[in-house]
Design an enzyme around this catalytic site. Sequence first.
Site, PDB file in Angstrom:
ATOM      1  N   ASP A  16      43.888  46.014  51.111  1.00 24.26           N
ATOM      2  CA  ASP A  16      43.237  46.134  49.808  1.00 24.26           C
ATOM      3  C   ASP A  16      42.598  47.512  49.649  1.00 24.26           C
ATOM      4  O   ASP A  16      42.118  48.106  50.621  1.00 24.26           O
ATOM      5  CB  ASP A  16      42.172  45.035  49.669  1.00 24.26           C
ATOM      6  N   ASN A  64      49.291  38.751  41.672  1.00 25.83           N
ATOM      7  CA  ASN A  64      49.508  40.168  41.342  1.00 25.83           C
ATOM      8  C   ASN A  64      50.509  40.367  40.203  1.00 25.83           C
ATOM      9  O   ASN A  64      50.593  41.461  39.630  1.00 25.83           O
ATOM     10  CB  ASN A  64      49.944  40.973  42.576  1.00 25.83           C
TER      11      ASN A  64
HETATM   12  C1  IPE Z   1      44.988  40.623  47.498  1.00 23.35           C
HETATM   13  O1  IPE Z   1      44.418  41.754  46.923  1.00 23.35           O
HETATM   14  C2  IPE Z   1      46.475  40.756  47.503  1.00 23.35           C
HETATM   15  C3  IPE Z   1      47.005  41.823  48.332  1.00 23.35           C
HETATM   16  C4  IPE Z   1      46.345  42.611  49.118  1.00 23.35           C
HETATM   17  C5  IPE Z   1      48.423  41.982  48.262  1.00 23.35           C
HETATM   18  P1  IPE Z   1      43.976  41.784  45.388  1.00 23.35           P
HETATM   19  O2  IPE Z   1      43.333  43.089  45.193  1.00 23.35           O
HETATM   20  O3  IPE Z   1      45.122  41.444  44.524  1.00 23.35           O
HETATM   21  O4  IPE Z   1      42.944  40.578  45.350  1.00 23.35           O
HETATM   22  P2  IPE Z   1      41.720  40.341  44.368  1.00 23.35           P
HETATM   23  O5  IPE Z   1      42.260  40.432  42.966  1.00 23.35           O
HETATM   24  O6  IPE Z   1      40.714  41.394  44.649  1.00 23.35           O
HETATM   25  O7  IPE Z   1      41.230  38.980  44.736  1.00 23.35           O
HETATM   26  C1  IPE Z   2      46.021  46.345  47.321  1.00 23.57           C
HETATM   27  O1  IPE Z   2      45.354  47.352  46.636  1.00 23.57           O
HETATM   28  C2  IPE Z   2      47.511  46.347  47.033  1.00 23.57           C
HETATM   29  C3  IPE Z   2      47.979  45.213  46.223  1.00 23.57           C
HETATM   30  C4  IPE Z   2      47.259  44.226  45.826  1.00 23.57           C
HETATM   31  C5  IPE Z   2      49.384  45.234  45.862  1.00 23.57           C
HETATM   32  P1  IPE Z   2      44.816  47.130  45.157  1.00 23.57           P
HETATM   33  O2  IPE Z   2      45.873  47.570  44.211  1.00 23.57           O
HETATM   34  O3  IPE Z   2      44.337  45.741  45.000  1.00 23.57           O
HETATM   35  O4  IPE Z   2      43.618  48.149  45.125  1.00 23.57           O
HETATM   36  P2  IPE Z   2      42.203  47.940  44.419  1.00 23.57           P
HETATM   37  O5  IPE Z   2      41.638  46.655  44.938  1.00 23.57           O
HETATM   38  O6  IPE Z   2      42.461  47.874  42.945  1.00 23.57           O
HETATM   39  O7  IPE Z   2      41.426  49.121  44.833  1.00 23.57           O
HETATM   40 MG    MG Z   3      42.554  44.871  45.273  1.00 25.69          MG
END
Ligand code: IPE
Ligand code: IPE
Ligand code: MG
Length: 245
Positions: A16, A64
């Site tokens: 994340d 996602n």
């Molecule tokens: C969880 O991260 C999914 C992945 C790392 C692929 P998100 O960034 O999508 O999760 P939330 O929205 O903060 O819960």
């Molecule tokens: C994790 O990084 C990757 C995926 C969920 C695909 P994020 O895209 O969630 O990054 P933040 O949380 O917005 O910084």
């Molecule tokens: Mg995220």
Amino acid sequence: MGVVMAVPRHVACVMDGNGRWATQRSLPRTAGHEAAEAAVMDVIEAARSSGVTWLSLYAFSTENWRRPAAEVDILMRLVRRAIRKHAPVLHARGVRCRFLGMTDPRIPAPLVRDITDLTTLTSDNRRMTLTVAFDHGGRRDIVEAARSLIRSAMPPDQVTEASFAQHLPYSDTPDVDLVIRTSGEQRISNFMLWQVAYAEWVFPQVLWPDFRAAHFWECLDAYRRRQRRFGEVRQSTTMTGEGLR
Ligand code: IPE
Ligand code: IPE
Ligand code: MG
């Protein structure tokens, strides 16, 4: 009883912070996804060389899909590019690769093909199993297991935790010992819900694109210092008469 194995057998990462990493640099969020590749490869190698035999990486959740179509599209392209680029080295290093989830018809067909090819190519490797959770949802897996169980017409009194778990996708996967979630967020986000039931969690204050082998080793050190109890009373703290004197 209360024993911690020196090296966790199964480590899972919620990768994340890609978007924030990019935003901090005034770049589009997708630049963060692009920069995530180096962290992924570093962690795979760090896990493998540390003797971790199961590594799971959360790459794309069922939730996602709610992101802007352009971001989803670029993510799919980046995953495909990374697979094509790294398949030979993953295979050479004895990594068995497989993808958990993968049911949504919106996943582009060429990506599905490349994923199938990688899975087939590496299926006999045993040094480490890399599970990429992609279009994954923990609840969906549990519902799918329930459906499969009902189809099997198992008598209700034979449904146990063990027999239920056999209906989960990749049911040979051992329970997760350690979950690493980067970026400071502290939530499960629907990740491998069944398998993380008794996992230890660490939350390194690092955005995923900056995460490297050294951070991974710090997480393993933190795990080593944990005392896993699984609901038991640890021998050394048992309230015996001896202990109270
Ligand atoms: C969880 O991260 C999914 C992945 C790392 C692929 P998100 O960034 O999508 O999760 P939330 O929205 O903060 O819960
Ligand atoms: C994790 O990084 C990757 C995926 C969920 C695909 P994020 O895209 O969630 O990054 P933040 O949380 O917005 O910084
Ligand atoms: Mg995220």
